[in-house]
Design a protein around this motif. Structure first.
Motif, PDB file in Angstrom:
ATOM      1  N   MET A   1     -85.958  61.163 -18.728  1.00  0.00           N
ATOM      2  CA  MET A   1     -86.103  61.454 -17.301  1.00  0.00           C
ATOM      3  C   MET A   1     -85.076  60.679 -16.475  1.00  0.00           C
ATOM      4  SD  MET A   1     -87.700  63.152 -14.946  1.00  0.00           S
ATOM      5  CE  MET A   1     -89.196  63.726 -15.746  1.00  0.00           C
ATOM      6  N   GLY A   2     -84.901  59.382 -16.823  1.00  0.00           N
ATOM      7  CA  GLY A   2     -83.934  58.574 -16.100  1.00  0.00           C
ATOM      8  C   GLY A   2     -82.523  59.093 -16.250  1.00  0.00           C
ATOM      9  N   ALA A   3     -82.180  59.547 -17.472  1.00  0.00           N
ATOM     10  CA  ALA A   3     -80.836  60.080 -17.707  1.00  0.00           C
ATOM     11  C   ALA A   3     -80.619  61.355 -16.906  1.00  0.00           C
ATOM     12  CB  ALA A   3     -80.630  60.336 -19.194  1.00  0.00           C
ATOM     13  N   THR A   4     -81.644  62.193 -16.855  1.00  0.00           N
ATOM     14  CA  THR A   4     -81.525  63.439 -16.089  1.00  0.00           C
ATOM     15  C   THR A   4     -81.375  63.154 -14.604  1.00  0.00           C
ATOM     16  OG1 THR A   4     -82.847  64.679 -17.706  1.00  0.00           O
ATOM     17  CG2 THR A   4     -82.688  65.595 -15.484  1.00  0.00           C
ATOM     18  N   ALA A   5     -82.141  62.194 -14.100  1.00  0.00           N
ATOM     19  CA  ALA A   5     -82.041  61.843 -12.675  1.00  0.00           C
ATOM     20  C   ALA A   5     -80.654  61.325 -12.340  1.00  0.00           C
ATOM     21  CB  ALA A   5     -83.099  60.801 -12.320  1.00  0.00           C
ATOM     22  N   GLY A   6     -80.124  60.469 -13.218  1.00  0.00           N
ATOM     23  CA  GLY A   6     -78.776  59.940 -12.981  1.00  0.00           C
ATOM     24  C   GLY A   6     -77.736  61.043 -13.008  1.00  0.00           C
ATOM     25  N   ALA A   7     -77.883  61.984 -13.945  1.00  0.00           N
ATOM     26  CA  ALA A   7     -76.939  63.095 -14.033  1.00  0.00           C
ATOM     27  C   ALA A   7     -77.047  64.002 -12.808  1.00  0.00           C
ATOM     28  CB  ALA A   7     -77.191  63.895 -15.314  1.00  0.00           C
ATOM     29  N   LEU A   8     -78.268  64.203 -12.318  1.00  0.00           N
ATOM     30  CA  LEU A   8     -78.447  65.017 -11.110  1.00  0.00           C
ATOM     31  C   LEU A   8     -77.765  64.370  -9.914  1.00  0.00           C
ATOM     32  CD1 LEU A   8     -82.157  66.220 -11.374  1.00  0.00           C
ATOM     33  CD2 LEU A   8     -80.133  67.699 -11.210  1.00  0.00           C
ATOM     34  N   ILE A   9     -77.862  63.050  -9.813  1.00  0.00           N
ATOM     35  CA  ILE A   9     -77.191  62.356  -8.712  1.00  0.00           C
ATOM     36  C   ILE A   9     -75.685  62.555  -8.810  1.00  0.00           C
ATOM     37  CG2 ILE A   9     -76.660  60.085  -7.751  1.00  0.00           C
ATOM     38  CD1 ILE A   9     -79.525  59.257  -8.510  1.00  0.00           C
ATOM     39  N   ARG A  10     -75.134  62.400 -10.016  1.00  0.00           N
ATOM     40  CA  ARG A  10     -73.676  62.561 -10.184  1.00  0.00           C
ATOM     41  C   ARG A  10     -73.231  63.988  -9.892  1.00  0.00           C
ATOM     42  NH1 ARG A  10     -74.914  59.822 -14.855  1.00  0.00           N
ATOM     43  NH2 ARG A  10     -74.306  61.555 -16.204  1.00  0.00           N
ATOM     44  N   ALA A  11     -74.085  64.957 -10.193  1.00  0.00           N
ATOM     45  CA  ALA A  11     -73.732  66.365  -9.977  1.00  0.00           C
ATOM     46  C   ALA A  11     -73.929  66.807  -8.533  1.00  0.00           C
ATOM     47  CB  ALA A  11     -74.565  67.257 -10.899  1.00  0.00           C
ATOM     48  N   SER A  12     -74.494  65.959  -7.718  1.00  0.00           N
ATOM     49  CA  SER A  12     -74.822  66.352  -6.341  1.00  0.00           C
ATOM     50  C   SER A  12     -73.672  66.127  -5.361  1.00  0.00           C
ATOM     51  CB  SER A  12     -76.037  65.558  -5.852  1.00  0.00           C
ATOM     52  OG  SER A  12     -75.702  64.190  -5.664  1.00  0.00           O
ATOM     53  N   HIS A  13     -72.513  65.656  -5.887  1.00  0.00           N
ATOM     54  CA  HIS A  13     -71.415  65.240  -5.018  1.00  0.00           C
ATOM     55  C   HIS A  13     -71.933  64.158  -4.064  1.00  0.00           C
ATOM     56  CE1 HIS A  13     -68.747  69.000  -5.763  1.00  0.00           C
ATOM     57  NE2 HIS A  13     -69.668  68.916  -6.707  1.00  0.00           N
ATOM     58  N   PRO A  14     -72.354  63.024  -4.616  1.00  0.00           N
ATOM     59  CA  PRO A  14     -73.084  62.028  -3.815  1.00  0.00           C
ATOM     60  C   PRO A  14     -72.315  61.471  -2.627  1.00  0.00           C
ATOM     61  CG  PRO A  14     -72.449  61.120  -5.959  1.00  0.00           C
ATOM     62  CD  PRO A  14     -72.195  62.598  -6.019  1.00  0.00           C
ATOM     63  N   GLY A  15     -70.992  61.318  -2.760  1.00  0.00           N
ATOM     64  CA  GLY A  15     -70.210  60.793  -1.644  1.00  0.00           C
ATOM     65  C   GLY A  15     -70.264  61.683  -0.419  1.00  0.00           C
ATOM     66  N   PRO A  16     -69.828  62.938  -0.529  1.00  0.00           N
ATOM     67  CA  PRO A  16     -69.912  63.839   0.624  1.00  0.00           C
ATOM     68  C   PRO A  16     -71.334  64.049   1.118  1.00  0.00           C
ATOM     69  CG  PRO A  16     -68.404  64.715  -1.018  1.00  0.00           C
ATOM     70  CD  PRO A  16     -69.079  63.535  -1.648  1.00  0.00           C
ATOM     71  N   THR A  17     -72.305  64.116   0.202  1.00  0.00           N
ATOM     72  CA  THR A  17     -73.696  64.309   0.599  1.00  0.00           C
ATOM     73  C   THR A  17     -74.185  63.149   1.465  1.00  0.00           C
ATOM     74  OG1 THR A  17     -74.231  65.656  -1.335  1.00  0.00           O
ATOM     75  CG2 THR A  17     -76.061  64.526  -0.269  1.00  0.00           C
ATOM     76  N   ALA A  18     -73.898  61.935   1.020  1.00  0.00           N
ATOM     77  CA  ALA A  18     -74.302  60.754   1.795  1.00  0.00           C
ATOM     78  C   ALA A  18     -73.574  60.695   3.128  1.00  0.00           C
ATOM     79  CB  ALA A  18     -74.035  59.488   0.984  1.00  0.00           C
ATOM     80  N   ALA A  19     -72.288  61.057   3.129  1.00  0.00           N
ATOM     81  CA  ALA A  19     -71.501  60.989   4.360  1.00  0.00           C
ATOM     82  C   ALA A  19     -72.021  61.966   5.412  1.00  0.00           C
ATOM     83  CB  ALA A  19     -70.037  61.270   4.052  1.00  0.00           C
ATOM     84  N   VAL A  20     -72.281  63.205   5.015  1.00  0.00           N
ATOM     85  CA  VAL A  20     -72.775  64.197   5.969  1.00  0.00           C
ATOM     86  C   VAL A  20     -74.150  63.792   6.503  1.00  0.00           C
ATOM     87  CG1 VAL A  20     -73.572  66.590   6.223  1.00  0.00           C
ATOM     88  CG2 VAL A  20     -71.422  66.104   5.030  1.00  0.00           C
ATOM     89  N   THR A  21     -75.000  63.268   5.619  1.00  0.00           N
ATOM     90  CA  THR A  21     -76.318  62.803   6.053  1.00  0.00           C
ATOM     91  C   THR A  21     -76.185  61.668   7.063  1.00  0.00           C
ATOM     92  OG1 THR A  21     -77.251  63.412   3.895  1.00  0.00           O
ATOM     93  CG2 THR A  21     -78.542  61.917   5.286  1.00  0.00           C
ATOM     94  N   ALA A  22     -75.294  60.724   6.767  1.00  0.00           N
ATOM     95  CA  ALA A  22     -75.078  59.598   7.690  1.00  0.00           C
ATOM     96  C   ALA A  22     -74.546  60.084   9.026  1.00  0.00           C
ATOM     97  CB  ALA A  22     -74.115  58.591   7.068  1.00  0.00           C
ATOM     98  N   LEU A  23     -73.617  61.037   9.007  1.00  0.00           N
ATOM     99  CA  LEU A  23     -73.074  61.575  10.252  1.00  0.00           C
ATOM    100  C   LEU A  23     -74.174  62.222  11.092  1.00  0.00           C
ATOM    101  CD1 LEU A  23     -69.742  63.172   8.961  1.00  0.00           C
ATOM    102  CD2 LEU A  23     -69.928  61.285  10.590  1.00  0.00           C
ATOM    103  N   ALA A  24     -75.043  62.983  10.436  1.00  0.00           N
ATOM    104  CA  ALA A  24     -76.118  63.653  11.162  1.00  0.00           C
ATOM    105  C   ALA A  24     -77.064  62.632  11.798  1.00  0.00           C
ATOM    106  CB  ALA A  24     -76.892  64.574  10.219  1.00  0.00           C
ATOM    107  N   VAL A  25     -77.424  61.608  11.035  1.00  0.00           N
ATOM    108  CA  VAL A  25     -78.344  60.591  11.551  1.00  0.00           C
ATOM    109  C   VAL A  25     -77.698  59.805  12.686  1.00  0.00           C
ATOM    110  CG1 VAL A  25     -79.521  58.434  10.957  1.00  0.00           C
ATOM    111  CG2 VAL A  25     -79.671  60.417   9.422  1.00  0.00           C
ATOM    112  N   LEU A  26     -76.431  59.461  12.537  1.00  0.00           N
ATOM    113  CA  LEU A  26     -75.735  58.727  13.595  1.00  0.00           C
ATOM    114  C   LEU A  26     -75.638  59.551  14.868  1.00  0.00           C
ATOM    115  CD1 LEU A  26     -72.862  56.993  11.592  1.00  0.00           C
ATOM    116  CD2 LEU A  26     -74.705  55.848  12.843  1.00  0.00           C
TER     117      LEU A  26
END
Length: 266
Positions: A1-26
């Motif tokens: 389960m942990g390996a799958t969760a880590g792989a899902l995070i890597r496949a989510s394009h985490p950098g752009p995802t976090a950036a857009v979320t931060a922009l929206a919240v700001l």
């Protein structure tokens, strides 16, 4: 389960995802949205971006295998397609529910932005219009947040600045993958411009978006604008000499600096 969760995070394009979320919240903070609304905006932005990131890797998994992309869990077999489909479905339900909880107009507007991201993945990335979903998503984000915060439609300059920044981000984001993309049939705007011209055009667009963001609200240059412009210029220089995703990270940094400057001004 942990390996799958880590792989899902890597496949989510985490950098752009976090950036857009931060922009929206700001932006929501800049426009004095109520705390529950800020939370809903953040969750909607995060889950919407997750569906876009995961669908990108799911749709491109065969291309990524041919290009031997070791950074793509779906291409390497570290992540099963069924797990990604389940994650997309879950995130899709959450982003639909939270978006519509913001109200009909901001909710539908946000879902249109998510659809634009999917349109890029499904085929627009291969065309001369590859820039359009980025312009729509970055330009439309202020409109979504402004509507959700109860302020009506966002000022036109915020939409223009977002579209400029988004298009610039697209150009520099594509540069590291130009060769692999061409071999697998992708011919978007950056591929037609080439690496050098893509970075040059992106530099102009990012600067233009920054100037609009920093000058339009106060009708001129103030101390905050000077500091922010200096910071953005430094990021542009660093991005031009940085390898790999450095230029894209610089573009995201510029967008964040611009929004933080708005927040500081109140």
């Amino acid at each position: 389960m942990g390996a799958t969760a880590g792989a899902l995070i890597r496949a989510s394009h985490p950098g752009p995802t976090a950036a857009v979320t931060a922009l929206a919240v700001l932006l929501a903070s800049v426009w004095d949205a109520a705390p529950p609304t800020i939370v809903l905006i953040g969750v909607a932005a995060l889950t919407g971006q997750l569906t876009v990131g995961w669908s990108n890797d799911l749709i491109d998994r065969d291309r990524d295998r041919r290009s031997a992309r070791s950074d793509k869990p779906l291409a390497t077999g570290a992540l099963a397609a069924a797990d990604v489909r389940a994650a997309i479905a879950t995130a899709g339900v959450v982003t639909t529910a939270t978006s519509l909880s913001l109200g009909a107009r901001p909710g539908i507007a946000h879902l249109v932005l998510v659809a634009a991201g999917w349109a890029y993945n499904l085929g627009l990335k291969r065309t001369l219009l590859s820039w359009l979903p980025y312009a729509v998503c970055f330009g439309g984000l202020p409109a979504v947040v402004s509507l959700a915060a109860g302020r009506g439609w966002a000022p036109v300059w915020t939409v223009a600045a977002g579209a400029l920044l988004g298009t610039g981000a697209h150009l520099v984001n594509a540069v590291p993958d130009l060769a692999d993309d061409r071999r697998t049939g992708v011919r978007g705007l950056p591929h037609r411009l080439g690496a050098r011209r893509s970075i040059d055009v992106a530099t102009v667009l990012l600067l233009a978006g920054t100037v609009v963001t920093l000058v339009a609200p106060v009708g001129g240059i103030d101390t905050i604008a000077v500091i922010a412009l200096a910071a953005c210029a430094g990021l542009l220089v660093a991005g031009r000499v940085a390898p790999g995703r450095g230029p894209f990270r610089a573009a995201v940094g510029i967008a964040l600096v611009d929004v933080v400057a708005l927040l500081v001004r109140g």
